[in-house]
Motif scaffolding. Sequence first.
Motif, PDB file in Angstrom:
ATOM      1  N   GLU A   1       3.814 -17.223  70.759  1.00 20.25           N
ATOM      2  CA  GLU A   1       4.030 -16.489  72.006  1.00 20.25           C
ATOM      3  C   GLU A   1       5.433 -15.904  72.102  1.00 20.25           C
ATOM      4  OE1 GLU A   1       3.186 -19.287  75.072  1.00 20.25           O
ATOM      5  OE2 GLU A   1       1.076 -19.542  74.512  1.00 20.25           O
ATOM      6  N   THR A   2       6.421 -16.622  71.542  1.00 20.74           N
ATOM      7  CA  THR A   2       7.818 -16.196  71.650  1.00 20.74           C
ATOM      8  C   THR A   2       8.455 -16.170  70.266  1.00 20.74           C
ATOM      9  OG1 THR A   2       7.995 -17.183  73.859  1.00 20.74           O
ATOM     10  CG2 THR A   2      10.055 -16.695  72.696  1.00 20.74           C
ATOM     11  N   LEU A   3       9.098 -15.045  69.929  1.00 23.55           N
ATOM     12  CA  LEU A   3       9.760 -14.890  68.631  1.00 23.55           C
ATOM     13  C   LEU A   3      11.107 -14.223  68.841  1.00 23.55           C
ATOM     14  CD1 LEU A   3       9.821 -14.908  65.530  1.00 23.55           C
ATOM     15  CD2 LEU A   3       8.540 -12.752  65.575  1.00 23.55           C
ATOM     16  N   TYR A   4      12.165 -14.875  68.347  1.00 26.78           N
ATOM     17  CA  TYR A   4      13.516 -14.328  68.450  1.00 26.78           C
ATOM     18  C   TYR A   4      14.005 -13.926  67.055  1.00 26.78           C
ATOM     19  CZ  TYR A   4      13.740 -16.241  73.191  1.00 26.78           C
ATOM     20  OH  TYR A   4      13.494 -16.515  74.510  1.00 26.78           O
ATOM     21  N   LEU A   5      14.309 -12.617  66.894  1.00 32.27           N
ATOM     22  CA  LEU A   5      14.861 -12.095  65.642  1.00 32.27           C
ATOM     23  C   LEU A   5      16.175 -11.351  65.880  1.00 32.27           C
ATOM     24  CD1 LEU A   5      11.610 -10.712  63.977  1.00 32.27           C
ATOM     25  CD2 LEU A   5      12.935 -12.677  63.208  1.00 32.27           C
ATOM     26  N   ARG A   6      16.705 -11.438  67.063  1.00 30.95           N
ATOM     27  CA  ARG A   6      17.928 -10.707  67.391  1.00 30.95           C
ATOM     28  C   ARG A   6      19.126 -11.262  66.616  1.00 30.95           C
ATOM     29  NH1 ARG A   6      17.504 -13.730  72.686  1.00 30.95           N
ATOM     30  NH2 ARG A   6      19.136 -15.331  72.631  1.00 30.95           N
ATOM     31  N   ASP A   7      20.196 -10.464  66.566  1.00 32.07           N
ATOM     32  CA  ASP A   7      21.461 -10.871  65.940  1.00 32.07           C
ATOM     33  C   ASP A   7      21.272 -11.262  64.471  1.00 32.07           C
ATOM     34  OD1 ASP A   7      23.159 -10.603  68.287  1.00 32.07           O
ATOM     35  OD2 ASP A   7      22.093 -12.339  69.078  1.00 32.07           O
ATOM     36  N   ASN A   8      20.585 -10.408  63.730  1.00 33.85           N
ATOM     37  CA  ASN A   8      20.463 -10.563  62.284  1.00 33.85           C
ATOM     38  C   ASN A   8      20.917  -9.276  61.611  1.00 33.85           C
ATOM     39  OD1 ASN A   8      19.157 -13.226  61.251  1.00 33.85           O
ATOM     40  ND2 ASN A   8      18.009 -12.774  63.118  1.00 33.85           N
ATOM     41  N   GLN A   9      20.546  -9.086  60.347  1.00 38.96           N
ATOM     42  CA  GLN A   9      20.936  -7.896  59.596  1.00 38.96           C
ATOM     43  C   GLN A   9      19.708  -7.121  59.122  1.00 38.96           C
ATOM     44  OE1 GLN A   9      24.159  -6.831  59.205  1.00 38.96           O
ATOM     45  NE2 GLN A   9      24.639  -8.504  60.598  1.00 38.96           N
ATOM     46  N   LEU A  10      18.660  -7.141  59.928  1.00 39.75           N
ATOM     47  CA  LEU A  10      17.411  -6.487  59.562  1.00 39.75           C
ATOM     48  C   LEU A  10      17.522  -4.968  59.708  1.00 39.75           C
ATOM     49  CD1 LEU A  10      14.920  -8.911  61.341  1.00 39.75           C
ATOM     50  CD2 LEU A  10      15.387  -8.773  58.888  1.00 39.75           C
ATOM     51  N   ARG A  11      17.095  -4.258  58.666  1.00 38.00           N
ATOM     52  CA  ARG A  11      17.074  -2.790  58.698  1.00 38.00           C
ATOM     53  C   ARG A  11      15.649  -2.266  58.874  1.00 38.00           C
ATOM     54  NH1 ARG A  11      20.334  -0.624  53.660  1.00 38.00           N
ATOM     55  NH2 ARG A  11      20.117   1.305  54.883  1.00 38.00           N
ATOM     56  N   ARG A  12      14.671  -3.087  58.530  1.00 42.68           N
ATOM     57  CA  ARG A  12      13.267  -2.714  58.647  1.00 42.68           C
ATOM     58  C   ARG A  12      12.429  -3.971  58.585  1.00 42.68           C
ATOM     59  NH1 ARG A  12      15.228  -1.499  53.683  1.00 42.68           N
ATOM     60  NH2 ARG A  12      15.839   0.560  54.424  1.00 42.68           N
ATOM     61  N   VAL A  13      11.150  -3.869  58.891  1.00 43.08           N
ATOM     62  CA  VAL A  13      10.207  -4.974  58.712  1.00 43.08           C
ATOM     63  C   VAL A  13       9.063  -4.459  57.853  1.00 43.08           C
ATOM     64  CG1 VAL A  13      10.790  -6.127  60.877  1.00 43.08           C
ATOM     65  CG2 VAL A  13       8.959  -4.414  60.836  1.00 43.08           C
ATOM     66  N   PRO A  14       8.362  -5.339  57.137  1.00 46.06           N
ATOM     67  CA  PRO A  14       7.259  -4.883  56.297  1.00 46.06           C
ATOM     68  C   PRO A  14       6.127  -4.286  57.123  1.00 46.06           C
ATOM     69  CG  PRO A  14       7.925  -7.130  55.736  1.00 46.06           C
ATOM     70  CD  PRO A  14       8.612  -6.789  57.009  1.00 46.06           C
ATOM     71  N   GLU A  15       5.380  -3.411  56.506  1.00 46.73           N
ATOM     72  CA  GLU A  15       4.199  -2.829  57.145  1.00 46.73           C
ATOM     73  C   GLU A  15       3.247  -3.934  57.581  1.00 46.73           C
ATOM     74  OE1 GLU A  15       1.876   0.586  58.282  1.00 46.73           O
ATOM     75  OE2 GLU A  15       3.890   0.511  57.403  1.00 46.73           O
ATOM     76  N   GLY A  16       2.845  -3.924  58.849  1.00 41.43           N
ATOM     77  CA  GLY A  16       1.920  -4.922  59.373  1.00 41.43           C
ATOM     78  C   GLY A  16       2.553  -6.257  59.704  1.00 41.43           C
ATOM     79  N   ALA A  17       3.874  -6.326  59.769  1.00 41.02           N
ATOM     80  CA  ALA A  17       4.577  -7.603  59.970  1.00 41.02           C
ATOM     81  C   ALA A  17       4.121  -8.351  61.210  1.00 41.02           C
ATOM     82  CB  ALA A  17       6.088  -7.365  60.029  1.00 41.02           C
ATOM     83  N   PHE A  18       3.827  -7.632  62.302  1.00 45.93           N
ATOM     84  CA  PHE A  18       3.500  -8.274  63.575  1.00 45.93           C
ATOM     85  C   PHE A  18       2.022  -8.146  63.960  1.00 45.93           C
ATOM     86  CE2 PHE A  18       8.013  -6.691  64.392  1.00 45.93           C
ATOM     87  CZ  PHE A  18       8.592  -7.878  63.962  1.00 45.93           C
ATOM     88  N   ASP A  19       1.212  -7.624  63.076  1.00 46.49           N
ATOM     89  CA  ASP A  19      -0.178  -7.323  63.430  1.00 46.49           C
ATOM     90  C   ASP A  19      -1.017  -8.556  63.755  1.00 46.49           C
ATOM     91  OD1 ASP A  19       0.492  -4.738  63.071  1.00 46.49           O
ATOM     92  OD2 ASP A  19      -0.753  -4.386  61.290  1.00 46.49           O
TER      93      ASP A  19
END
Length: 321
Positions: free
Chosen positions: A158-176
Amino acid sequence: MMGPVLAACLLIILSTAWISQANEALCKKDGGVCSCNNNKNSVDCSSKRLTAIPSNIPVDTDRLVLQGNKLSSLPNTAFHNLNKLTFLDLGYNQLQTLPASVFDQLVTLEMLRVNDNQLESLPRGIFDKLTKITYLDLEGNELQRLPDGLFDKLTQLETLYLRDNQLRRVPEGAFDSLSSLSKLELYNNPWDCSCNDILYLSKWIREKEGTVNGIESATCVDNKAVLDITEKDAASDCVSPNTTTAIPTSTTTPASVIYDDIHEIKVPQENFQKFLGYQEPDHLPTQPQCLMSISGYLGLMMSLMLTSAAILYVFHFLKKA
């Protein structure tokens, strides 16, 4: 014959007491460093300067807090006996990597915090066994990429925290596969909106806007909102952050120059100390840990002495009989 019976009972009682002491030696009341609430099956080892996870955590522990320590790595089997955990907090440590199977036994886990560490990447499939998890905090790390299928098994998340990282992109379908997701924080990442791989994330945000909180705040490195990115904006092919530039071979350095520079190479003090086997004081056992070890040793010796006495008592009466 009552003597041997009483002695045997005494032996059983002493053995039970010794096992109980061994299982609870990490708790403050027994000289340990952690706070234990047996009624709630809760163990709190936060901010104890620990460099390793205590090995004697009760197997029925439901809640384990290890945040604010000095953990830099975890063994594969760190939590393999704790299959009743529903809450695990590893935040604010110094973790640089995670073993691929470290969470495999935590099939009942509902909340996991690994925030504010030094993780640059995650192994493929590390969360695959956490099918009951509803809360996952990965913020405040140095994640540069996410492996394909990282969240595919987390249908109850239900809850996902990815803030304050060095992400430039996510893989196709990452959150599907995140059909239960209601909150996702993505801001303070250097999203590369010139790269066409960002189009999946941009489209996903537009589709989930209003149903998943926090996603609108994701911005590109030029402060443009990710959800506003179009195919025209993201026309470039992506370059992997791990791509390296080949070393030119057209020029060479004379061996004499290399030799002359050797004497000027300075070895950092910390590397020299590591070479000599020196350890910083922070990595040495703390006073509570030493007391726990001494207390456990004395308790073990006392238990062995009493057990030996009980056995001799039994043999004495059996011989008389």
